[in-house]
Structures are given as structure tokens and as C-alpha cells.
Design an enzyme around this catalytic site. Sequence first.
Site, PDB file in Angstrom:
ATOM      1  N   SER A 241      27.002  53.397  35.361  1.00 60.45           N
ATOM      2  CA  SER A 241      27.779  53.179  36.581  1.00 60.45           C
ATOM      3  C   SER A 241      27.729  54.432  37.443  1.00 60.45           C
ATOM      4  O   SER A 241      27.652  55.548  36.941  1.00 60.45           O
ATOM      5  CB  SER A 241      29.229  52.815  36.255  1.00 60.45           C
ATOM      6  OG  SER A 241      29.997  53.982  36.072  1.00 60.45           O
ATOM      7  N   LYS A 242      27.729  54.198  38.730  1.00 57.18           N
ATOM      8  CA  LYS A 242      27.624  55.310  39.673  1.00 57.18           C
ATOM      9  C   LYS A 242      28.827  56.248  39.507  1.00 57.18           C
ATOM     10  O   LYS A 242      28.694  57.462  39.524  1.00 57.18           O
ATOM     11  CB  LYS A 242      27.595  54.754  41.097  1.00 57.18           C
ATOM     12  CG  LYS A 242      27.701  55.833  42.159  1.00 57.18           C
ATOM     13  CD  LYS A 242      26.449  55.977  42.950  1.00 57.18           C
ATOM     14  CE  LYS A 242      26.636  56.956  44.070  1.00 57.18           C
ATOM     15  NZ  LYS A 242      25.462  57.165  44.849  1.00 57.18           N
TER      16      LYS A 242
END
Length: 491
Positions: A241-242
Amino acid sequence: MPRVRFAPSPTGYLHIGSARTFIFNWLYARHNHGTMILRIDDTDVERNTQASLDSIFDGLNWLGLGWDEFYRQSERGDLHRKMAEAIFAKGMAYRDFTPLSADTEEKTHSEGPWLFHAEMRAMTREESDRRAAAGEPFVLRFRVPRETREAVTFTDLVYGEQSKGTADIEDFALLRSNGIPTYHMASCADDADLKITHIIRGQDHLTNTFKHVLIFEALGVTPPAFAHLPLLIAPDGSKLSKRKHGPVVSVTTYRDGGFLPHTYVNFLCLLGWSPKNDREVMSQKELIELFTLEGVNRSNATVNFSEDDPFDPKAVWLNAEHLRMMPVEELSKELVPFAKAAGFAAGNDFDAKMLAITPLIRERIRTLKEVAQVADFFFAEELAPYDSAELIPQKGDAAMALSALSKAREVLATAEFNHDGLDAALRTGAADLQVKAGQMFQPIRVAVCGRKNAPPLFETLAVLGRETCLHRIGRAIQQLERDAKPAEKSS
Ligand code: GLU
């Protein structure tokens, strides 16, 4: 002929997992002479952003694979609504007038998963029509056939037989109370209308597929084949995930880090797929030939990176391999923007100079960006300061370095400036001095490149040209003489 689609929602930047989904769809289409469709799933107006759309096109354009047909879901709302209404007309959906707040309350207070509002599901068509005509807002819900059907099943081309009891599927929404179709409705309506034959997408959509099968059936179309792709995970096993993993997750990080688009394609293919013969370095043509859904595995694929290095070592290795296999002209073109970004200047001759340098450095770089470290001295007006000790050859001393450089200055003044001419002239020079060729070459290499670790000498000298070589050798001689003086005084 297969028809496949990549259907990103423009609600974030183009993620590494989405890029892989695009690539697998594309390869499937190309392998089977089918059609690749890009469909922007932009019905969620509140979450869509232009920046995200730009990032999707940026990333896909960089991959350079292209697509055959293009659609925007937001332009197809009438079709989605018409199809939702057709399902309603068949009695396979119903209006739910429960106000939004009550809906939430019911969900939190009820035991077990929420399935439906009983009185809404049971409402007669007459009453439903009357309340709708009076302007009461409603959500259109799919009537999951729990009475007539125990389970929804399908065979996933990657994960095999899948089944979910209808008692575990809630009456999901097809149209929101503002009339906007949900993802499930819009996606299936488009997939049906665009005659999609294979839905290839992330494993996180596997559970949606039971609902999608119900919608396709209600629309009276045979559901497409489904192939869900294994998740991409971080080295610690968590989902990428960013927020948690930062830029490693974004396609443009690899682009800006100096990876070739084809390397990235090759690298992503190996995340969750392998060809029968376990090959790793593959050209685009080979990937197309070898790609099959049977080769997609079920286990999560790890993207390797660390706090200090966002790039997976496998990608770096693949990039080095592909750089070496590329025609010099092409590689040179790819290097130019990175060389310019490094601040190198060569006036009007930039492209020609890069073309001459490329064969000399291609074995020494793993990413395009590394041109900054290996080719700096080709472009520099003056070399950055270096330690005079570097000029001293193996089993030699400052005096030997000085005589080698002086000899070099003498022979290079007249030598022919190409590989063979320089080779002959400098070897003769070494013989005259009665030193080994290596002892002659090292001071020259350091004098012209500013370091020992540099590309092949004669080609390097030829690219730099007589004037620059003589100038740099002159400076090295001065430096040696200057450094020698205090030592003389103190002795
Ligand atoms: N718009 C959906 C997404 O971005 C598409 C999923 C699908 O392929 O159906 O996740």
C-alpha cells in the site's frame, strides 16, 4: 476471439498491481489474437481525480503496450441504468426505500451479516411503484435467490472451483439512491455490452465475482471466464500500500529510477506467473508467445524492497540484462534524458556523443540513471579532484607515473585517435619506457577519467579526443609534480 479489459478506477495513482493486471490482460489478448480494452471505471464522481487519471495514462503510456478500444464508464450511465431496470422488470431486483441512516443502524445491530430489509424485499410491486412515483428515494437491490438456489459457483481459471452460499450474499445494490449505478452494476453491464470473454483482475475481486455471476445471469448472458491474479505483497507479507510502503508501489518510481519499460513488464510478469521452462529474461515477443493463464500461480508474489532501496534486485538484474541486449542506438536514446538530468552538457553534439559513449558504458550500468555515475567524465569540462595516489601504477611509484604520463603526452600528440592507433602507440610507449603495458595504462586512465574503474581505455580516449586527453594528462602531470615538491623539501 477473446476480448479482455483493464478497468482502473481513477481514484489513486497507477499501482504496481494494476500495472501487472494491465500487462496480463494485454499478454492474454496478444497471445490469443484478441482485443485489449481500456475502460476507465469513473462512475464514482466523488472519488475520481484528474491527477489519478493522469497517473494512469502516464504509467500506461510509459509501458508502451497500448490498447485496441477505449471507453469511459461515465459516458455509459444510460446503458447501466437500462440494464439495471431490465433486471428490475424481471422481478430480480427490488426497490429499497429504507432511509440511509436506518440502513446503517440495522447493519450494526443485527447479528450475523446483514442480508436484506425484509419488508422492502416483500413489498408489492404496486406499493413500490406508488412510493417511487411519489418521489421517495430508493436503492435498487438485487434479489439474491436464496429460496431457489443454494450457492453461486464458478470455475476460476487460476483458483479453480469457487462457491459461495446464497445465504451469505446480501441483497447488494445495483443503483444508489441518487440513481448512480454501483461498481457491480456498471462493471457487469459494460462487460456484457462489450462482450468481454475473460475477466482477468486482482484476487481482491474474487468475492465480488459471486455477485457478478448473478448479475450476468439476470441479464441473460453467459458469464465471462474469470481469472483472478495473486496478490502482490511486501517482504514482511503485508499487502502493498502506498500509505505503508511509499513510492515502491507506484509505477513511475521505476520509470524515474531508470528502468526500461520492457524490464518493468518482464519483472511484473514474473510476479505471479512463470513460463513452463522457468525462463526469466524474455523479450516482448517471447512473453507474448509464452503467456498462458495456466502459468499464473495462486500464491502471493513478493515484491522485494528495503527502506534504503525501493528497487527489487530481480528488476535491477533484469534491467541490466535488457540494457545489454538492446541495440546501441535505442539504448543511447534512452540514456540521453538521464544524462541531461544529471547535468551533463555537450551542446549540439549531445546525441552523437551519447551514441559514441553508449557501447563503452552499457556493461557498467544496471539502470539508465547510473549513466550519471559512469559517464560524468565524458561530459565534464574539468575533472573533479582526485587523489594523486590513484595515478601511481601497480608496483610503481610517482616517478613511474610521471614518466608514463609524459610519454603518453608525447605519443598522443601524434597518434591516430582510434582503437588500433592508440593501442599501438601506447604499447610502443610502454616498451620504450620498459614498463608493463598495465603500468603505462593506469596513470593514463586515471588522468583522463579521474578514477581507476572506468570503461576500456582506447575507446575512451578516442571518444574524449586528442585535445581533452592531452589537457587532462597535462593536469595530472602538474598535480604529480606539485604533490612531489613538499616531499622533496622535507627530505
Ligand atoms: N474498477 C475496478 C478496480 O479498479 C475494476 C475491477 C474489475 O476489473 O472488475 O478495481
